[in-house]
Design an enzyme around this catalytic site. Structure first.
Site, PDB file in Angstrom:
ATOM      1  N   LYS A 198      39.948  44.302  36.287  1.00 35.60           N
ATOM      2  CA  LYS A 198      39.064  44.695  37.402  1.00 35.60           C
ATOM      3  C   LYS A 198      39.635  45.914  38.134  1.00 35.60           C
ATOM      4  O   LYS A 198      40.841  46.175  38.061  1.00 35.60           O
ATOM      5  CB  LYS A 198      38.857  43.517  38.369  1.00 35.60           C
TER       6      LYS A 198
HETATM    7  C1  LIG Z   1      35.987  38.668  35.810  1.00 38.38           C
HETATM    8  C2  LIG Z   1      34.699  38.030  36.183  1.00 38.38           C
HETATM    9  C3  LIG Z   1      34.645  36.764  36.787  1.00 38.38           C
HETATM   10  C4  LIG Z   1      35.835  35.826  36.861  1.00 38.38           C
HETATM   11  O1  LIG Z   1      36.913  36.302  37.488  1.00 38.38           O
HETATM   12  P1  LIG Z   1      38.386  35.749  37.084  1.00 38.38           P
HETATM   13  O2  LIG Z   1      39.238  36.279  38.169  1.00 38.38           O
HETATM   14  O3  LIG Z   1      38.704  36.320  35.745  1.00 38.38           O
HETATM   15  O4  LIG Z   1      38.317  34.277  37.085  1.00 38.38           O
HETATM   16  C5  LIG Z   1      33.426  36.305  37.231  1.00 38.38           C
HETATM   17  N1  LIG Z   1      32.310  37.021  37.078  1.00 38.38           N
HETATM   18  C6  LIG Z   1      32.306  38.220  36.460  1.00 38.38           C
HETATM   19  C7  LIG Z   1      31.020  38.964  36.324  1.00 38.38           C
HETATM   20  C8  LIG Z   1      33.505  38.763  35.980  1.00 38.38           C
HETATM   21  O5  LIG Z   1      33.498  39.929  35.357  1.00 38.38           O
END
Ligand SMILES: *Cc1c(COP(=O)(O)O)cnc(C)c1O
Length: 428
Positions: A198
């Site tokens: 992210k």
């Molecule tokens: C990465 C992601 C999540 C989950 O986040 P984590 O921190 O990996 O648990 C949820 N929704 C979307 C759209 C994502 O890309």
């Protein structure tokens, strides 16, 4: 002698001499922050870094409250719990998203209702939301996917009309703006992820945002074994530090979903870097989109005028096989990967046929009764646009390709043109 890199030709970018910008980004500020935490001995549990990051992230997002947790999956689970969503409720979720968006609905024993996405931007289609509403519908989870934003004007209007909660899945959208409002400040609750891929990251982590103080208290208790907020932990919520139960003596059952001070230290520095990084990615993304307009066989995802600031998790664009001399998309992606020296992906797998979203593999947990078992079968949902995007249209690049200069964008465009010009090398 063949020309395409995938056939042994010279790649468009020599990544040994000219690597892509690196991700994650860190410097002496992060090192200093980490050492400060180390030497303080306060490594977790509502420490000063966590408290400060919550305050900074709330301010940045334009909300009253922000609360850190361990990741961007449990954020959504406790958000649904805080909203009172549970058995017998339906939650409307787009079919094109990471599996956690729907899986967390199962984790509170509600029913994920998968709906199709819009052709334009691959985010939840408001017309499909309307069609999916029943007397059992309790909430909508719009996902702001890749570089795009769900149509929050339409989502909020539908929610108001039908008295539904809105939880924004902002895992791709830290700092993105819709009509001047930040992602995560428009619905009842926003959910963020700080997982490594992210564009704000601490390796792992997540945040919840809300303007509702009652919800904030509940969310804070849900990430901290049911305890009340510490004094000063939540802006404006500081009675009965650390104790259990609210003012009326109501207790809430939960577990430990707390972040560490090391993560919070990294997030504080990352958040300082984010506005300039987002602005650079926004400029480069716009420029690359303008270049894609002029290339046969590909098309940009058009920017909605209401998107006042872009935030990119991935840079995605559309592929048109028929206009690209009939070259299958898988071959196009592999060829582009070889030209650029970076992974080129398809979109998420549609959730009605996704290898990581398979609720029927957990009967001991999810088979509450036969009706529920049938209701959560992903295969019962028809998602033609999601399926087309995944199988025929989507080309996705990590956001780090947007972290350099305009000439990098020109290089990506010319690599696509090169594949077009020599497509015959791949069509057998
Ligand atoms: C990465 C992601 C999540 C989950 O986040 P984590 O921190 O990996 O648990 C949820 N929704 C979307 C759209 C994502 O890309």
């Amino acid at each position: 002698m063949k020309k395409l890199a995938i056939n042994g030709g010279t790649p468009s970018r020599d990544t040994t001499k000219n690597p892509w910008p690196k991700w994650p980004v860190w410097g002496t500020e992060e090192e200093k922050g980490l050492l400060e935490v180390l030497h303080s001995g306060v490594w977790s549990y509502n420490g000063p870094k966590e408290t400060e990051f919550n305050r900074l992230f709330a301010e940045y997002t334009g909300v009253k409250h922000a609360i850190c947790t361990v990741n961007g999956t449990v954020t959504m689970q406790i958000a649904l719990e805080a909203l009172g969503v549970g058995l017998g409720d339906e939650v409307i979720v787009p079919g094109l998203t990471w599996q956690a968006t729907a899986a967390t609905v199962l984790d509170v024993n509600a029913i994920p209702i998968l709906v199709d996405v819009s052709e334009d931007n691959w985010c939840i289609d408001p017309k499909e939301i309307e069609k999916a509403i029943t007397p059992r519908t309790k909430a909508i989870i719009p996902v702001h996917l890749y570089g795009a934003f769900a149509d929050m004007d339409a989502v909020m209007e539908i929610a108001k009309k039908h008295n539904l909660y809105v939880m924004e899945d902002c895992a791709h959208k830290h700092g993105g703006e819709w009509n001047g409002k930040k992602a995560g400040s428009i619905g009842d609750i926003g959910s963020f992820s700080y997982q490594l891929s992210k564009h704000l990251t601490a390796g792992e982590g997540g945040s919840l945002t809300t303007n509702n103080s009652k919800l904030a208290e509940r969310l804070d208790a849900l990430r901290n074994c049911g305890r009340r907020p510490e004094v000063g932990m939540l802006e404006g919520v500081d009675k009965g530090a650390g104790d259990y139960g609210d003012d009326d003596g109501n207790f809430i059952q939960s577990g430990n979903l707390r972040i560490t001070e090391f993560q919070a230290a990294i997030l504080i520095e990352g958040l300082k870097r984010l506005p300039a990084q987002n602005a650079n990615r926004d400029d480069n993304g716009e420029y690359l989109n303008s270049l894609l307009e002029d290339i046969d066989g590909v098309a940009p995802i058009k920017r909605d005028k209401r998107e006042t600031k872009k935030a990119y998790f991935n840079f995605a664009f559309k592929y048109r096989k028929d206009e690209f001399k009939g070259l299958p998309i898988e071959k196009f992606r592999s060829a582009l990967e070889a030209e650029l020296g970076i992974v080129v992906d398809a979109s998420y797998e549609p959730l009605n046929n996704c290898s990581l979203y398979v609720p029927h593999t957990k009967p001991a947990r999810h088979k509450l009764d036969d009706a529920y078992w049938k209701a959560i079968d992903p295969k019962r949902f028809s998602l033609p646009v999601c399926e087309r995007v995944f199988k025929e249209e989507s080309v996705c690049l990590h956001h780090k390709v947007l972290m350099g200069t305009k000439s990098d964008m020109e290089l990506i465009a010319s690599a696509i043109k090169k594949i077009f010009n020599y497509a015959e090398e791949l069509i057998t």
